[in-house]
Design a protein around this motif. Structure first.
Motif, mmCIF file in Angstrom:
data_model
loop_
_atom_site.group_PDB
_atom_site.id
_atom_site.type_symbol
_atom_site.label_atom_id
_atom_site.label_comp_id
_atom_site.label_asym_id
_atom_site.label_seq_id
_atom_site.Cartn_x
_atom_site.Cartn_y
_atom_site.Cartn_z
ATOM 1 N N ASP A 11 0.838 -1.211 0.078
ATOM 2 C CA ASP A 11 -0.001 0.153 -0.194
ATOM 3 C C ASP A 11 0.744 1.170 0.193
ATOM 4 O O ASP A 11 1.683 1.437 1.056
ATOM 5 N N LYS A 12 0.837 1.978 -1.094
ATOM 6 C CA LYS A 12 1.662 3.174 -1.286
ATOM 7 C C LYS A 12 1.578 4.318 -0.346
ATOM 8 O O LYS A 12 2.404 4.879 -0.059
ATOM 9 N N SER A 13 0.307 4.310 0.343
ATOM 10 C CA SER A 13 -0.236 5.580 0.985
ATOM 11 C C SER A 13 0.068 4.829 2.531
ATOM 12 O O SER A 13 -0.267 5.883 3.202
ATOM 13 N N SER A 14 0.580 3.784 2.946
ATOM 14 C CA SER A 14 0.769 3.416 4.386
ATOM 15 C C SER A 14 2.222 4.154 4.604
ATOM 16 O O SER A 14 2.861 4.727 4.133
ATOM 17 N N GLU A 15 2.118 4.214 6.037
ATOM 18 C CA GLU A 15 3.248 4.814 6.825
ATOM 19 C C GLU A 15 4.537 4.173 6.666
ATOM 20 O O GLU A 15 5.667 5.000 6.200
ATOM 21 N N ILE A 16 4.716 2.982 6.248
ATOM 22 C CA ILE A 16 5.808 2.178 6.124
ATOM 23 C C ILE A 16 6.172 2.594 4.701
ATOM 24 O O ILE A 16 7.629 2.829 4.521
ATOM 25 N N SER A 17 5.397 2.395 3.685
ATOM 26 C CA SER A 17 5.640 2.542 2.367
ATOM 27 C C SER A 17 6.321 4.155 2.105
ATOM 28 O O SER A 17 7.009 4.281 1.730
ATOM 29 N N LYS A 18 5.546 5.167 2.793
ATOM 30 C CA LYS A 18 6.207 6.744 2.698
ATOM 31 C C LYS A 18 7.469 6.889 3.324
ATOM 32 O O LYS A 18 8.294 7.211 2.542
ATOM 33 N N PHE A 19 7.800 5.886 4.391
ATOM 34 C CA PHE A 19 9.083 5.806 4.978
ATOM 35 C C PHE A 19 10.254 5.225 3.918
ATOM 36 O O PHE A 19 11.118 5.998 3.668
ATOM 37 N N LEU A 20 9.859 4.308 3.321
ATOM 38 C CA LEU A 20 10.794 3.532 2.333
ATOM 39 C C LEU A 20 10.987 4.537 1.274
ATOM 40 O O LEU A 20 11.980 4.344 0.697
ATOM 41 N N ALA A 21 9.876 5.162 0.701
ATOM 42 C CA ALA A 21 10.221 5.860 -0.267
ATOM 43 C C ALA A 21 11.254 7.089 -0.206
ATOM 44 O O ALA A 21 11.560 7.341 -1.065
#
Lengths: 141, 257
Positions: B225-235
Protein backbone atom coordinates in the motif's frame (compact mmCIF):
# COMPACT_ATOMS: atom_id res chain seq x y z
CA UNK A 1 -37.91 -99.41 35.18
CA UNK A 2 -34.61 -97.56 35.23
CA UNK A 3 -31.99 -99.23 37.20
CA UNK A 4 -29.88 -96.68 39.04
CA UNK A 5 -26.44 -97.96 39.61
CA UNK A 6 -23.84 -96.33 41.80
CA UNK A 7 -21.97 -95.40 38.65
CA UNK A 8 -24.80 -93.33 37.06
CA UNK A 9 -25.50 -91.69 40.39
CA UNK A 10 -21.90 -90.51 40.49
CA UNK A 11 -22.24 -89.04 36.99
CA UNK A 12 -25.46 -87.16 37.90
CA UNK A 13 -23.85 -85.79 41.03
CA UNK A 14 -20.86 -84.58 38.99
CA UNK A 15 -23.09 -82.91 36.36
CA UNK A 16 -25.05 -81.06 39.06
CA UNK A 17 -21.80 -79.92 40.63
CA UNK A 18 -20.40 -78.65 37.31
CA UNK A 19 -23.65 -76.80 36.48
CA UNK A 20 -23.71 -75.09 39.86
CA UNK A 21 -20.06 -74.17 39.47
CA UNK A 22 -20.68 -72.67 36.03
CA UNK A 23 -23.67 -70.69 37.31
CA UNK A 24 -21.56 -69.31 40.13
CA UNK A 25 -18.69 -68.32 37.80
CA UNK A 26 -20.97 -66.72 35.23
CA UNK A 27 -22.96 -65.00 37.94
CA UNK A 28 -19.87 -63.44 39.41
CA UNK A 29 -18.90 -62.18 35.94
CA UNK A 30 -22.15 -60.50 35.10
CA UNK A 31 -23.11 -59.06 38.44
CA UNK A 32 -21.29 -55.66 38.06
CA UNK A 33 -22.69 -55.08 34.57
CA UNK A 34 -26.24 -56.01 35.51
CA UNK A 35 -26.19 -54.08 38.74
CA UNK A 36 -24.28 -50.97 37.56
CA UNK A 37 -25.79 -48.20 35.41
CA UNK A 38 -22.40 -46.77 34.47
CA UNK A 39 -21.88 -48.16 31.01
CA UNK A 40 -19.30 -46.15 29.04
CA UNK A 41 -16.94 -43.50 30.30
CA UNK A 42 -17.88 -40.88 32.80
CA UNK A 43 -17.09 -37.74 30.84
CA UNK A 44 -16.46 -34.82 33.13
CA UNK A 45 -17.39 -32.18 30.60
CA UNK A 46 -19.08 -29.18 32.13
CA UNK A 47 -22.32 -28.46 30.35
CA UNK A 48 -21.53 -24.83 29.85
CA UNK A 49 -23.62 -24.41 26.73
CA UNK A 50 -26.41 -26.88 27.43
CA UNK A 51 -26.78 -30.26 25.73
CA UNK A 52 -25.86 -28.97 22.30
CA UNK A 53 -22.49 -27.28 21.79
CA UNK A 54 -21.26 -26.43 18.28
CA UNK A 55 -22.92 -29.69 17.17
CA UNK A 56 -25.20 -32.19 18.96
CA UNK A 57 -23.29 -34.14 21.61
CA UNK A 58 -23.20 -37.46 19.73
CA UNK A 59 -21.82 -35.77 16.62
CA UNK A 60 -19.16 -34.01 18.61
CA UNK A 61 -18.12 -37.34 20.09
CA UNK A 62 -17.61 -38.81 16.64
CA UNK A 63 -16.51 -35.80 14.63
CA UNK A 64 -14.40 -33.62 16.92
CA UNK A 65 -11.02 -34.79 15.56
CA UNK A 66 -12.06 -33.84 12.03
CA UNK A 67 -13.51 -30.53 13.17
CA UNK A 68 -10.34 -29.60 15.03
CA UNK A 69 -8.10 -30.63 12.14
CA UNK A 70 -10.15 -28.79 9.52
CA UNK A 71 -10.22 -25.51 11.41
CA UNK A 72 -6.61 -25.68 12.52
CA UNK A 73 -5.63 -25.77 8.85
CA UNK A 74 -7.85 -22.88 7.85
CA UNK A 75 -6.60 -20.82 10.78
CA UNK A 76 -2.91 -21.63 10.38
CA UNK A 77 -2.73 -21.55 6.61
CA UNK A 78 -5.35 -19.00 5.61
CA UNK A 79 -5.78 -16.85 8.68
CA UNK A 80 -9.48 -17.63 9.08
CA UNK A 81 -10.14 -17.15 12.76
CA UNK A 82 -13.84 -16.46 13.07
CA UNK A 83 -17.13 -17.28 11.42
CA UNK A 84 -18.73 -14.57 9.29
CA UNK A 85 -20.89 -13.56 12.27
CA UNK A 86 -17.79 -13.02 14.39
CA UNK A 87 -18.24 -16.15 16.50
CA UNK A 88 -15.45 -18.65 17.05
CA UNK A 89 -14.89 -21.50 14.61
CA UNK A 90 -16.58 -24.81 15.36
CA UNK A 91 -13.26 -26.58 15.68
CA UNK A 92 -11.54 -24.04 17.90
CA UNK A 93 -9.50 -25.90 20.53
CA UNK A 94 -9.12 -22.66 22.45
CA UNK A 95 -12.89 -22.30 22.65
CA UNK A 96 -13.31 -25.93 23.82
CA UNK A 97 -10.80 -25.41 26.59
CA UNK A 98 -12.10 -22.03 27.68
CA UNK A 99 -15.67 -23.29 27.92
CA UNK A 100 -15.35 -26.86 29.21
CA UNK A 101 -12.34 -26.72 31.53
CA UNK A 102 -13.16 -27.74 35.07
CA UNK A 103 -11.68 -26.69 38.37
CA UNK A 104 -10.60 -28.73 41.34
CA UNK A 105 -9.79 -26.90 44.56
CA UNK A 106 -10.20 -23.58 42.78
CA UNK A 107 -7.59 -24.37 40.11
CA UNK A 108 -8.06 -25.53 36.53
CA UNK A 109 -6.87 -29.10 36.09
CA UNK A 110 -4.40 -30.32 33.47
CA UNK A 111 -4.76 -33.27 31.11
CA UNK A 112 -2.56 -35.31 33.46
CA UNK A 113 -5.54 -35.32 35.85
CA UNK A 114 -7.96 -38.16 34.90
CA UNK A 115 -10.87 -35.79 35.50
CA UNK A 116 -9.85 -33.40 32.71
CA UNK A 117 -12.69 -33.37 30.20
CA UNK A 118 -10.46 -34.66 27.37
CA UNK A 119 -8.63 -37.26 29.46
CA UNK A 120 -11.76 -38.72 31.05
CA UNK A 121 -12.97 -40.09 27.72
CA UNK A 122 -9.65 -40.63 25.96
CA UNK A 123 -8.37 -42.91 28.72
CA UNK A 124 -11.55 -44.99 28.54
CA UNK A 125 -11.33 -45.23 24.74
CA UNK A 126 -7.62 -45.98 24.84
CA UNK A 127 -6.86 -43.22 22.36
CA UNK A 128 -3.84 -41.06 22.97
CA UNK A 129 -3.82 -37.41 21.94
CA UNK A 130 -0.91 -35.02 21.59
CA UNK A 131 -2.65 -31.64 21.21
CA UNK A 132 -1.39 -30.53 24.59
CA UNK A 133 2.28 -31.10 23.93
CA UNK A 134 2.07 -27.62 22.39
CA UNK A 135 -1.37 -26.19 23.23
CA UNK A 136 -2.24 -25.22 26.76
CA UNK A 137 -4.86 -27.42 28.40
CA UNK A 138 -6.32 -24.80 30.76
CA UNK A 139 -7.84 -21.37 30.12
CA UNK A 140 -5.30 -18.56 30.16
CA UNK A 141 -7.39 -16.20 32.29
CA UNK B 1 -47.96 4.35 -14.83
CA UNK B 2 -45.72 6.99 -13.34
CA UNK B 3 -45.85 5.35 -9.93
CA UNK B 4 -44.81 2.10 -11.52
CA UNK B 5 -41.85 3.83 -13.20
CA UNK B 6 -40.74 5.41 -9.93
CA UNK B 7 -41.03 2.01 -8.28
CA UNK B 8 -38.79 0.61 -10.94
CA UNK B 9 -36.23 3.34 -10.36
CA UNK B 10 -36.22 2.62 -6.66
CA UNK B 11 -35.73 -1.06 -7.40
CA UNK B 12 -32.93 -0.17 -9.79
CA UNK B 13 -31.12 2.01 -7.28
CA UNK B 14 -31.49 -0.68 -4.63
CA UNK B 15 -29.88 -3.19 -6.97
CA UNK B 16 -27.09 -0.76 -7.82
CA UNK B 17 -26.40 -0.19 -4.19
CA UNK B 18 -26.14 -3.91 -3.51
CA UNK B 19 -23.96 -4.39 -6.55
CA UNK B 20 -21.73 -1.52 -5.47
CA UNK B 21 -21.46 -2.91 -1.98
CA UNK B 22 -20.64 -6.30 -3.44
CA UNK B 23 -18.01 -4.86 -5.78
CA UNK B 24 -16.33 -2.74 -3.15
CA UNK B 25 -16.39 -5.69 -0.79
CA UNK B 26 -14.68 -7.86 -3.37
CA UNK B 27 -12.14 -5.26 -4.37
CA UNK B 28 -11.06 -4.42 -0.87
CA UNK B 29 -11.19 -7.97 0.39
CA UNK B 30 -10.28 -8.15 4.03
CA UNK B 31 -8.85 -4.66 4.19
CA UNK B 32 -10.33 -1.48 5.51
CA UNK B 33 -11.67 0.51 2.62
CA UNK B 34 -11.13 4.16 3.34
CA UNK B 35 -10.28 5.89 0.13
CA UNK B 36 -11.50 8.40 -2.38
CA UNK B 37 -14.22 6.89 -4.51
CA UNK B 38 -13.72 7.84 -8.19
CA UNK B 39 -16.56 5.77 -9.56
CA UNK B 40 -18.66 3.02 -8.02
CA UNK B 41 -16.31 0.23 -7.05
CA UNK B 42 -13.15 2.10 -8.03
CA UNK B 43 -11.07 3.70 -5.34
CA UNK B 44 -8.23 6.13 -5.80
CA UNK B 45 -6.45 4.86 -2.74
CA UNK B 46 -6.97 1.90 -0.53
CA UNK B 47 -5.78 2.15 3.00
CA UNK B 48 -4.95 -1.15 4.60
CA UNK B 49 -3.97 -0.68 8.20
CA UNK B 50 -5.23 -3.80 9.85
CA UNK B 51 -7.26 -6.89 9.28
CA UNK B 52 -10.85 -6.46 10.26
CA UNK B 53 -12.52 -9.45 8.64
CA UNK B 54 -11.04 -12.61 10.11
CA UNK B 55 -13.68 -14.87 8.59
CA UNK B 56 -12.16 -14.64 5.10
CA UNK B 57 -8.80 -16.02 4.00
CA UNK B 58 -5.87 -13.61 3.85
CA UNK B 59 -4.86 -12.48 0.38
CA UNK B 60 -1.65 -11.32 -1.24
CA UNK B 61 -3.15 -7.84 -1.69
CA UNK B 62 -1.40 -7.10 1.58
CA UNK B 63 2.22 -7.73 2.41
CA UNK B 64 3.11 -6.99 5.98
CA UNK B 65 6.50 -5.51 6.72
CA UNK B 66 8.50 -3.75 9.41
CA UNK B 67 11.03 -0.95 9.11
CA UNK B 68 13.53 -0.67 11.94
CA UNK B 69 15.23 2.69 12.42
CA UNK B 70 18.52 1.91 14.15
CA UNK B 71 19.53 5.57 14.19
CA UNK B 72 17.06 6.04 17.03
CA UNK B 73 19.02 4.74 19.94
CA UNK B 74 16.34 2.59 21.49
CA UNK B 75 17.02 -0.16 24.01
CA UNK B 76 16.07 -3.09 21.81
CA UNK B 77 15.92 -5.35 24.85
CA UNK B 78 12.56 -3.75 25.56
CA UNK B 79 11.35 -5.19 22.27
CA UNK B 80 12.81 -8.59 23.15
CA UNK B 81 11.05 -8.51 26.51
CA UNK B 82 7.76 -7.56 24.90
CA UNK B 83 8.22 -10.44 22.45
CA UNK B 84 8.96 -12.90 25.23
CA UNK B 85 5.90 -11.77 27.17
CA UNK B 86 3.65 -11.98 24.14
CA UNK B 87 4.74 -15.48 23.15
CA UNK B 88 5.57 -16.87 26.59
CA UNK B 89 9.20 -17.48 25.70
CA UNK B 90 11.95 -18.14 28.19
CA UNK B 91 10.07 -20.83 30.14
CA UNK B 92 12.68 -23.50 29.37
CA UNK B 93 14.19 -24.95 32.52
CA UNK B 94 16.72 -27.47 31.23
CA UNK B 95 17.97 -25.87 28.02
CA UNK B 96 21.22 -23.93 28.01
CA UNK B 97 21.53 -20.37 26.75
CA UNK B 98 22.41 -21.52 23.25
CA UNK B 99 19.37 -23.76 23.06
CA UNK B 100 16.76 -21.36 24.44
CA UNK B 101 14.30 -19.96 21.97
CA UNK B 102 14.74 -16.38 20.89
CA UNK B 103 12.56 -14.78 18.28
CA UNK B 104 14.56 -11.53 18.35
CA UNK B 105 18.34 -11.33 18.77
CA UNK B 106 20.04 -8.04 19.54
CA UNK B 107 23.11 -7.77 17.33
CA UNK B 108 25.85 -5.17 17.59
CA UNK B 109 27.61 -4.13 14.40
CA UNK B 110 30.69 -1.95 14.15
CA UNK B 111 32.49 -0.34 11.27
CA UNK B 112 36.12 -1.01 12.18
CA UNK B 113 37.55 1.80 10.05
CA UNK B 114 35.32 4.57 11.35
CA UNK B 115 34.36 3.15 14.70
CA UNK B 116 30.63 3.73 14.07
CA UNK B 117 28.60 1.10 15.83
CA UNK B 118 24.92 0.37 16.12
CA UNK B 119 22.74 -2.28 17.64
CA UNK B 120 19.85 -3.80 15.80
CA UNK B 121 17.19 -6.37 16.52
CA UNK B 122 17.33 -9.31 14.12
CA UNK B 123 14.32 -11.55 13.82
CA UNK B 124 12.76 -13.56 11.01
CA UNK B 125 13.07 -11.27 7.99
CA UNK B 126 9.87 -12.59 6.40
CA UNK B 127 11.43 -13.07 2.96
CA UNK B 128 9.37 -12.99 -0.18
CA UNK B 129 11.19 -16.14 -1.32
CA UNK B 130 12.06 -17.82 1.99
CA UNK B 131 14.81 -20.47 1.87
CA UNK B 132 13.29 -22.14 4.95
CA UNK B 133 10.09 -22.81 3.02
CA UNK B 134 12.06 -24.14 0.03
CA UNK B 135 13.88 -26.77 2.05
CA UNK B 136 11.12 -27.95 4.39
CA UNK B 137 10.39 -31.61 3.64
CA UNK B 138 6.88 -31.62 5.14
CA UNK B 139 5.48 -28.23 4.18
CA UNK B 140 5.48 -27.10 7.81
CA UNK B 141 7.64 -24.07 7.14
CA UNK B 142 5.25 -21.81 5.32
CA UNK B 143 4.56 -18.32 4.04
CA UNK B 144 1.08 -16.99 4.52
CA UNK B 145 -0.48 -15.13 1.61
CA UNK B 146 0.10 -11.80 3.35
CA UNK B 147 3.85 -12.40 3.54
CA UNK B 148 4.22 -13.73 7.09
CA UNK B 149 6.67 -16.65 7.32
CA UNK B 150 6.22 -19.12 10.16
CA UNK B 151 6.08 -22.77 11.15
CA UNK B 152 2.96 -24.92 11.12
CA UNK B 153 3.89 -27.05 14.11
CA UNK B 154 1.22 -29.59 13.25
CA UNK B 155 3.40 -30.70 10.37
CA UNK B 156 6.89 -29.95 11.75
CA UNK B 157 8.96 -33.08 12.34
CA UNK B 158 11.86 -31.18 13.92
CA UNK B 159 14.47 -31.98 11.26
CA UNK B 160 15.92 -28.45 11.61
CA UNK B 161 16.71 -28.21 7.91
CA UNK B 162 15.11 -24.75 7.90
CA UNK B 163 17.46 -23.62 10.66
CA UNK B 164 20.36 -24.55 8.40
CA UNK B 165 18.82 -22.79 5.42
CA UNK B 166 17.99 -19.51 7.16
CA UNK B 167 20.73 -16.92 6.49
CA UNK B 168 19.55 -14.83 9.46
CA UNK B 169 19.80 -17.47 12.20
CA UNK B 170 16.22 -16.59 12.97
CA UNK B 171 14.93 -20.00 13.97
CA UNK B 172 15.09 -21.88 17.23
CA UNK B 173 14.36 -25.44 18.23
CA UNK B 174 12.50 -26.46 21.38
CA UNK B 175 14.58 -29.06 23.22
CA UNK B 176 12.37 -29.86 26.20
CA UNK B 177 8.83 -30.52 27.27
CA UNK B 178 7.05 -27.23 27.90
CA UNK B 179 3.99 -26.46 29.97
CA UNK B 180 1.81 -23.42 30.50
CA UNK B 181 2.26 -22.01 27.02
CA UNK B 182 0.48 -18.90 25.85
CA UNK B 183 -2.96 -19.45 24.40
CA UNK B 184 -2.04 -17.73 21.14
CA UNK B 185 1.42 -19.24 20.76
CA UNK B 186 1.29 -22.99 21.23
CA UNK B 187 4.84 -24.33 21.35
CA UNK B 188 6.36 -27.65 22.29
CA UNK B 189 9.25 -30.04 22.25
CA UNK B 190 10.59 -31.20 18.92
CA UNK B 191 9.41 -28.30 16.80
CA UNK B 192 11.24 -25.44 15.16
CA UNK B 193 9.85 -21.98 15.79
CA UNK B 194 10.53 -18.39 14.89
CA UNK B 195 9.09 -14.89 14.88
CA UNK B 196 5.62 -15.00 13.34
CA UNK B 197 5.27 -11.21 13.26
CA UNK B 198 2.70 -11.69 16.03
CA UNK B 199 0.25 -13.12 13.53
CA UNK B 200 -2.35 -13.43 16.29
CA UNK B 201 -2.10 -9.71 17.01
CA UNK B 202 -2.15 -8.75 13.33
CA UNK B 203 -5.35 -10.76 12.90
CA UNK B 204 -6.84 -8.84 15.80
CA UNK B 205 -5.93 -5.56 14.09
CA UNK B 206 -3.02 -4.84 16.42
CA UNK B 207 0.65 -4.22 15.67
CA UNK B 208 3.35 -6.74 16.59
CA UNK B 209 4.41 -6.59 20.24
CA UNK B 210 7.97 -5.43 19.43
CA UNK B 211 6.66 -2.54 17.33
CA UNK B 212 4.46 -1.38 20.20
CA UNK B 213 7.43 -1.55 22.58
CA UNK B 214 9.90 0.18 20.25
CA UNK B 215 9.01 3.77 21.14
CA UNK B 216 8.47 4.64 17.49
CA UNK B 217 11.72 3.19 16.16
CA UNK B 218 9.87 0.45 14.32
CA UNK B 219 7.15 1.01 11.75
CA UNK B 220 4.74 -1.76 10.87
CA UNK B 221 2.46 -1.75 7.86
CA UNK B 222 1.50 -2.90 4.42
CA UNK B 223 4.37 -2.79 1.90
CA UNK B 224 1.94 -3.06 -1.02
CA UNK B 225 0.00 0.00 0.00
CA UNK B 226 1.80 3.11 -1.26
CA UNK B 227 -0.06 5.37 1.16
CA UNK B 228 0.86 3.41 4.29
CA UNK B 229 3.27 4.91 6.80
CA UNK B 230 5.87 2.23 6.11
CA UNK B 231 5.77 2.69 2.32
CA UNK B 232 6.10 6.47 2.68
CA UNK B 233 9.10 5.97 4.94
CA UNK B 234 10.72 3.51 2.51
CA UNK B 235 10.14 5.92 -0.38
CA UNK B 236 12.17 8.73 1.16
CA UNK B 237 14.77 6.90 3.27
CA UNK B 238 17.71 4.80 2.16
CA UNK B 239 16.80 1.62 3.99
CA UNK B 240 18.64 -1.65 3.65
CA UNK B 241 17.90 -5.34 3.73
CA UNK B 242 20.34 -7.59 5.55
CA UNK B 243 22.13 -9.81 3.04
CA UNK B 244 20.42 -8.05 0.16
CA UNK B 245 22.82 -9.96 -2.12
CA UNK B 246 20.72 -13.07 -1.56
CA UNK B 247 17.79 -11.31 -3.23
CA UNK B 248 15.26 -12.69 -0.80
CA UNK B 249 13.30 -9.41 -0.75
CA UNK B 250 12.83 -9.34 2.98
CA UNK B 251 9.80 -7.87 4.68
CA UNK B 252 11.96 -6.43 7.46
CA UNK B 253 14.10 -3.43 6.47
CA UNK B 254 16.72 -1.47 8.38
CA UNK B 255 17.61 2.20 8.45
CA UNK B 256 21.10 3.29 9.50
CA UNK B 257 23.17 0.13 9.16
Amino acid sequence: MIKITTYTLEIIKFKVFITLLLIMIMGSCFVPVVAGDKIGPEITVSKAGGDECVLPADEIRRLHPGLLKHDRNSTMREGIRTLSDGGHLKGSLKACINCHAIKEDGKYINTSNPNHFCTSCHVYAGVSFDCFQCHRDTPEK
Amino acid sequence: MSSKASNQTTEQSKTDLTKRKFLSGTVTGSMVAAGVSVAPGIFLTQVAQARTNTSAAVTSDVRWGIVIDTTKKVDWNKCVDACNREHGLGNETKSNQEQKTEYIRVVKVKNKTTGYSSTLPVMCQHCETPPCVDVCPTGASMKREDGIVYVDRHLCIGCRYCMMACPYKARSFVHETLTDQKENTPRGKGCVESCNMCVNRIDQGLKPACVDASEGAMIFGDLNDKSSEISKFLAIQNTKQIRADLRLNTGVRYQGI
